[in-house]
Design a protein around this motif. Structure first.
Motif, PDB file in Angstrom:
ATOM      1  N   GLY A 210       0.789  -1.225   0.000  1.00  0.00           N
ATOM      2  CA  GLY A 210       0.000   0.000   0.000  1.00  0.00           C
ATOM      3  C   GLY A 210       0.817   1.269   0.000  1.00  0.00           C
ATOM      4  N   GLY A 211       2.132   1.156  -0.250  1.00  0.00           N
ATOM      5  CA  GLY A 211       2.984   2.326  -0.201  1.00  0.00           C
ATOM      6  C   GLY A 211       2.649   3.396  -1.219  1.00  0.00           C
ATOM      7  N   LEU A 212       1.960   3.021  -2.302  1.00  0.00           N
ATOM      8  CA  LEU A 212       1.588   4.007  -3.319  1.00  0.00           C
ATOM      9  C   LEU A 212       0.072   4.120  -3.498  1.00  0.00           C
ATOM     10  CD1 LEU A 212       4.295   3.363  -6.081  1.00  0.00           C
ATOM     11  CD2 LEU A 212       4.157   5.275  -4.479  1.00  0.00           C
ATOM     12  N   ASP A 213      -0.675   3.564  -2.574  1.00  0.00           N
ATOM     13  CA  ASP A 213      -2.139   3.601  -2.689  1.00  0.00           C
ATOM     14  C   ASP A 213      -2.670   5.018  -2.830  1.00  0.00           C
ATOM     15  OD1 ASP A 213      -2.266   0.887  -2.574  1.00  0.00           O
ATOM     16  OD2 ASP A 213      -3.323   0.767  -0.649  1.00  0.00           O
ATOM     17  N   GLN A 214      -2.227   5.902  -1.926  1.00  0.00           N
ATOM     18  CA  GLN A 214      -2.736   7.269  -1.963  1.00  0.00           C
ATOM     19  C   GLN A 214      -2.324   7.980  -3.239  1.00  0.00           C
ATOM     20  OE1 GLN A 214      -4.963   8.698   0.257  1.00  0.00           O
ATOM     21  NE2 GLN A 214      -5.016  10.161  -1.445  1.00  0.00           N
ATOM     22  N   ALA A 215      -1.117   7.693  -3.704  1.00  0.00           N
ATOM     23  CA  ALA A 215      -0.630   8.318  -4.937  1.00  0.00           C
ATOM     24  C   ALA A 215      -1.463   7.868  -6.133  1.00  0.00           C
ATOM     25  CB  ALA A 215       0.841   7.968  -5.146  1.00  0.00           C
ATOM     26  N   ILE A 216      -1.811   6.595  -6.174  1.00  0.00           N
ATOM     27  CA  ILE A 216      -2.649   6.094  -7.271  1.00  0.00           C
ATOM     28  C   ILE A 216      -4.039   6.699  -7.181  1.00  0.00           C
ATOM     29  CG2 ILE A 216      -3.729   4.025  -8.249  1.00  0.00           C
ATOM     30  CD1 ILE A 216      -1.197   2.497  -7.457  1.00  0.00           C
ATOM     31  N   ALA A 305      -2.590  19.846 -17.356  1.00  0.00           N
ATOM     32  CA  ALA A 305      -2.938  19.046 -16.180  1.00  0.00           C
ATOM     33  C   ALA A 305      -1.662  18.670 -15.428  1.00  0.00           C
ATOM     34  CB  ALA A 305      -3.714  17.800 -16.598  1.00  0.00           C
ATOM     35  N   PRO A 306      -0.992  19.642 -14.804  1.00  0.00           N
ATOM     36  CA  PRO A 306       0.289  19.371 -14.167  1.00  0.00           C
ATOM     37  C   PRO A 306       0.219  18.348 -13.047  1.00  0.00           C
ATOM     38  CG  PRO A 306      -0.540  21.546 -13.545  1.00  0.00           C
ATOM     39  CD  PRO A 306      -1.394  21.052 -14.665  1.00  0.00           C
ATOM     40  N   ALA A 307      -0.890  18.283 -12.338  1.00  0.00           N
ATOM     41  CA  ALA A 307      -1.018  17.339 -11.225  1.00  0.00           C
ATOM     42  C   ALA A 307      -1.178  15.901 -11.701  1.00  0.00           C
ATOM     43  CB  ALA A 307      -2.202  17.727 -10.338  1.00  0.00           C
ATOM     44  N   ALA A 308      -1.451  15.724 -12.990  1.00  0.00           N
ATOM     45  CA  ALA A 308      -1.616  14.388 -13.547  1.00  0.00           C
ATOM     46  C   ALA A 308      -0.351  13.905 -14.236  1.00  0.00           C
ATOM     47  CB  ALA A 308      -2.798  14.366 -14.524  1.00  0.00           C
ATOM     48  N   VAL A 309       0.794  14.468 -13.862  1.00  0.00           N
ATOM     49  CA  VAL A 309       2.095  14.041 -14.383  1.00  0.00           C
ATOM     50  C   VAL A 309       2.863  13.386 -13.246  1.00  0.00           C
ATOM     51  CG1 VAL A 309       4.258  14.745 -15.460  1.00  0.00           C
ATOM     52  CG2 VAL A 309       2.117  15.911 -16.068  1.00  0.00           C
ATOM     53  N   VAL A 310       3.214  12.122 -13.432  1.00  0.00           N
ATOM     54  CA  VAL A 310       3.828  11.334 -12.370  1.00  0.00           C
ATOM     55  C   VAL A 310       5.214  10.880 -12.806  1.00  0.00           C
ATOM     56  CG1 VAL A 310       3.697   9.083 -11.212  1.00  0.00           C
ATOM     57  CG2 VAL A 310       1.680  10.545 -11.334  1.00  0.00           C
ATOM     58  N   ALA A 311       6.163  10.912 -11.880  1.00  0.00           N
ATOM     59  CA  ALA A 311       7.495  10.361 -12.105  1.00  0.00           C
ATOM     60  C   ALA A 311       7.656   9.117 -11.243  1.00  0.00           C
ATOM     61  CB  ALA A 311       8.566  11.388 -11.752  1.00  0.00           C
ATOM     62  N   VAL A 312       7.947   7.984 -11.871  1.00  0.00           N
ATOM     63  CA  VAL A 312       8.256   6.749 -11.145  1.00  0.00           C
ATOM     64  C   VAL A 312       9.768   6.606 -11.171  1.00  0.00           C
ATOM     65  CG1 VAL A 312       7.961   4.243 -11.056  1.00  0.00           C
ATOM     66  CG2 VAL A 312       6.067   5.702 -11.814  1.00  0.00           C
ATOM     67  N   THR A 313      10.402   6.643 -10.020  1.00  0.00           N
ATOM     68  CA  THR A 313      11.850   6.790  -9.980  1.00  0.00           C
ATOM     69  C   THR A 313      12.453   6.124  -8.750  1.00  0.00           C
ATOM     70  OG1 THR A 313      13.629   8.439  -9.964  1.00  0.00           O
ATOM     71  CG2 THR A 313      11.615   9.000  -8.791  1.00  0.00           C
ATOM     72  N   ALA A 314      13.740   5.785  -8.869  1.00  0.00           N
ATOM     73  CA  ALA A 314      14.473   5.251  -7.721  1.00  0.00           C
ATOM     74  C   ALA A 314      15.104   6.358  -6.899  1.00  0.00           C
ATOM     75  CB  ALA A 314      15.547   4.282  -8.203  1.00  0.00           C
ATOM     76  N   SER A 315      15.215   7.550  -7.478  1.00  0.00           N
ATOM     77  CA  SER A 315      15.853   8.671  -6.795  1.00  0.00           C
ATOM     78  C   SER A 315      15.016   9.935  -6.952  1.00  0.00           C
ATOM     79  CB  SER A 315      17.253   8.908  -7.375  1.00  0.00           C
ATOM     80  OG  SER A 315      17.787  10.127  -6.892  1.00  0.00           O
ATOM     81  N   PRO A 316      14.811  10.686  -5.887  1.00  0.00           N
ATOM     82  CA  PRO A 316      14.030  11.924  -5.986  1.00  0.00           C
ATOM     83  C   PRO A 316      14.842  13.106  -6.496  1.00  0.00           C
ATOM     84  CG  PRO A 316      14.723  11.580  -3.720  1.00  0.00           C
ATOM     85  CD  PRO A 316      15.218  10.384  -4.494  1.00  0.00           C
ATOM     86  N   THR A 345       3.366  -0.566 -10.565  1.00  0.00           N
ATOM     87  CA  THR A 345       2.567   0.657 -10.529  1.00  0.00           C
ATOM     88  C   THR A 345       1.574   0.661 -11.685  1.00  0.00           C
ATOM     89  OG1 THR A 345       4.165   1.947 -11.841  1.00  0.00           O
ATOM     90  CG2 THR A 345       4.465   1.925  -9.462  1.00  0.00           C
ATOM     91  N   ALA A 346       2.029   0.238 -12.863  1.00  0.00           N
ATOM     92  CA  ALA A 346       1.137   0.191 -14.025  1.00  0.00           C
ATOM     93  C   ALA A 346       0.076  -0.889 -13.868  1.00  0.00           C
ATOM     94  CB  ALA A 346       1.947  -0.057 -15.297  1.00  0.00           C
ATOM     95  N   GLN A 347       0.461  -2.023 -13.324  1.00  0.00           N
ATOM     96  CA  GLN A 347      -0.505  -3.098 -13.112  1.00  0.00           C
ATOM     97  C   GLN A 347      -1.609  -2.664 -12.150  1.00  0.00           C
ATOM     98  OE1 GLN A 347       2.051  -6.244 -11.736  1.00  0.00           O
ATOM     99  NE2 GLN A 347       2.801  -6.757 -13.779  1.00  0.00           N
ATOM    100  N   LEU A 348      -1.233  -1.939 -11.103  1.00  0.00           N
ATOM    101  CA  LEU A 348      -2.234  -1.481 -10.132  1.00  0.00           C
ATOM    102  C   LEU A 348      -3.102  -0.363 -10.697  1.00  0.00           C
ATOM    103  CD1 LEU A 348      -0.161  -1.608  -6.830  1.00  0.00           C
ATOM    104  CD2 LEU A 348      -2.081  -3.083  -7.494  1.00  0.00           C
ATOM    105  N   ILE A 349      -2.517   0.531 -11.491  1.00  0.00           N
ATOM    106  CA  ILE A 349      -3.329   1.555 -12.152  1.00  0.00           C
ATOM    107  C   ILE A 349      -4.369   0.891 -13.045  1.00  0.00           C
ATOM    108  CG2 ILE A 349      -3.274   3.349 -13.932  1.00  0.00           C
ATOM    109  CD1 ILE A 349      -0.580   4.237 -12.770  1.00  0.00           C
ATOM    110  N   ALA A 350      -3.950  -0.115 -13.786  1.00  0.00           N
ATOM    111  CA  ALA A 350      -4.874  -0.813 -14.685  1.00  0.00           C
ATOM    112  C   ALA A 350      -5.944  -1.557 -13.904  1.00  0.00           C
ATOM    113  CB  ALA A 350      -4.087  -1.781 -15.572  1.00  0.00           C
TER     114      ALA A 350
END
Length: 390
Positions: A210-216, A305-316, A345-350
């Protein structure tokens, strides 16, 4: 689309298999590591004479998701083996085998297949043998009883590497089968050691816990009608392709999805952007390539739609906290290894998107117009000489 993720459980909603198969992946990866370790001696006996040939060509093949697995690992395997490695879908091989194998060079055909029962799976291996003088086969599959595994089980020029039984997904879309076969190829060719499994597995467990639940939730709350996946390196471009396919499959085509590279997106595909378009960028760990990903993220966040742009990354690094989905513990990982947890992340979005639309993820096409194992393909005989059509 605003339903909180944690309340959207799959039970009784036609998503039991898909949800379970997404969640099980870290454990299945550890099983894959055990399988490859136990097979190491026999794998080396099979592979070493082939890899000793300086003109060896390694061709990674499969259809759909299985083809994208080849694209994800292609560059990593080339670096690990020092040999030419190409990703060529079985659908290309079957349709135009001479173009797929233009030179009669020693070839190792690596076939990725969940079931091994799609018409192109066995046909591609047979056509390779028809066109090439010297070809060997490494079959990475999740189904021991599939046509592909059976066709190569006792072939002296073939090696069949079976994935854990749990990897043979029962759901419509490939999830754990995709990541298991991808991981197996990295381990087999030495592009990742078995001790390198734990970091991707831990990152994946962060996601499944659930670490990305809120983000999704936040992303889906934008009422997206279109979703774009971007990835710049060879590995992350393949991941972007798989991610877009997953959304199309699990929503029954209800959500328009596309993929591109960060640079390629500006050359026409950017036309897809509207107020209801979400963009997910897989940010490369390569310092040079990463700069292009950061550039497109910065540009898109000044868009409609700037809030609908997501970066999936290992480093911030270089990214704002908002809209950055962090994969912990992977800052030194090759992009092919980074793809393992990133695809969750993509599997859960789908999955969440299909559930929000009342579409059963385990079978999003109940009328059968699209099938779990492809049907309706006629494999035509290849003439002896190119241009001779019977």
């Amino acid at each position: 689309m605003t339903t909180p993720t944690h309340t959207m459980t799959p039970q009784g909603r036609g998503a039991d298999h898909t949800a379970a198969e997404i969640a099980q992946q870290p454990g299945v990866w550890r099983e894959v590591g055990t399988i490859v370790s136990r097979a190491r001696d026999s794998l080396d006996t099979f592979l070493k004479p082939l890899l000793a040939q300086e003109d060896l060509r390694i061709v990674l093949t499969g259809a759909g998701t299985s083809a994208f697995a080849g694209e994800v690992v292609r560059a990593a395997l080339a670096r690990a083996t020092g040999r030419r490695v190409d990703a060529v879908p079985t659908t290309d091989i079957v349709a135009d085998p001479h173009a797929s194998f233009p030179d009669d060079t020693p070839t190792l055909l690596v076939s990725f297949a969940r079931s091994g029962d799609s018409p192109e799976s066995v046909a591609a291996t047979r056509l390779a043998e028809q066109v090439l003088t010297r070809v060997s086969h490494l079959v990475i599959t999740c189904n021991s009883s599939g046509h592909l595994a059976q066709a190569h089980h006792e072939n002296t020029t073939s090696y069949v590497l079976l994935m854990p039984a749990a990897a043979n997904d029962r759901g419509f879309a490939m999830t754990s089968s995709f990541t298991s076969m991808l991981l197996a190829s990295l381990l087999t060719f030495g592009a990742l050691g078995t001790d390198g499994i734990e970091a991707p597995a831990a990152a994946a467990e962060h996601i499944t816990a659930g670490g990305l639940d809120q983000a999704i939730d936040t992303l889906l709350a934008h009422h997206c009608k279109r979703l774009v996946y971007l990835g710049s390196s060879s590995a992350l471009k393949g991941l972007a392709q798989e991610s877009a396919l997953k959304l199309l499959e699990l929503t029954g085509g209800g959500l328009v999805a596309s993929s591109e590279t960060s640079l390629g997106f500006r050359h026409g595909p950017k036309s897809v952007l509207t107020d209801h378009t979400a963009v997910v960028v897989y940010v490369s760990n390569d310092p040079y390539t990463r700069r292009y990903d950061l550039d497109i993220i910065a540009e898109l966040r000044t868009g409609p739609a700037p809030a609908a742009v997501v970066a999936v990354t290992a480093s911030p690094d270089g990214l704002p906290e908002d809209g950055t989905w962090l994969l912990p513990g992977l800052t030194d990982a090759d992009d092919a290894a980074l793809a393992l947890p990133a695809v969750l992340t993509a599997q859960l979005i789908a999955l969440r998107s299909s559930m929000a639309r009342g579409i059963p993820s385990d079978n999003p096409f109940p009328s059968g117009e699209v099938n779990r194992v492809v049907q309706g393909v006629t494999v035509h005989p290849l003439p002896e000489r190119r241009g001779d059509v019977a």
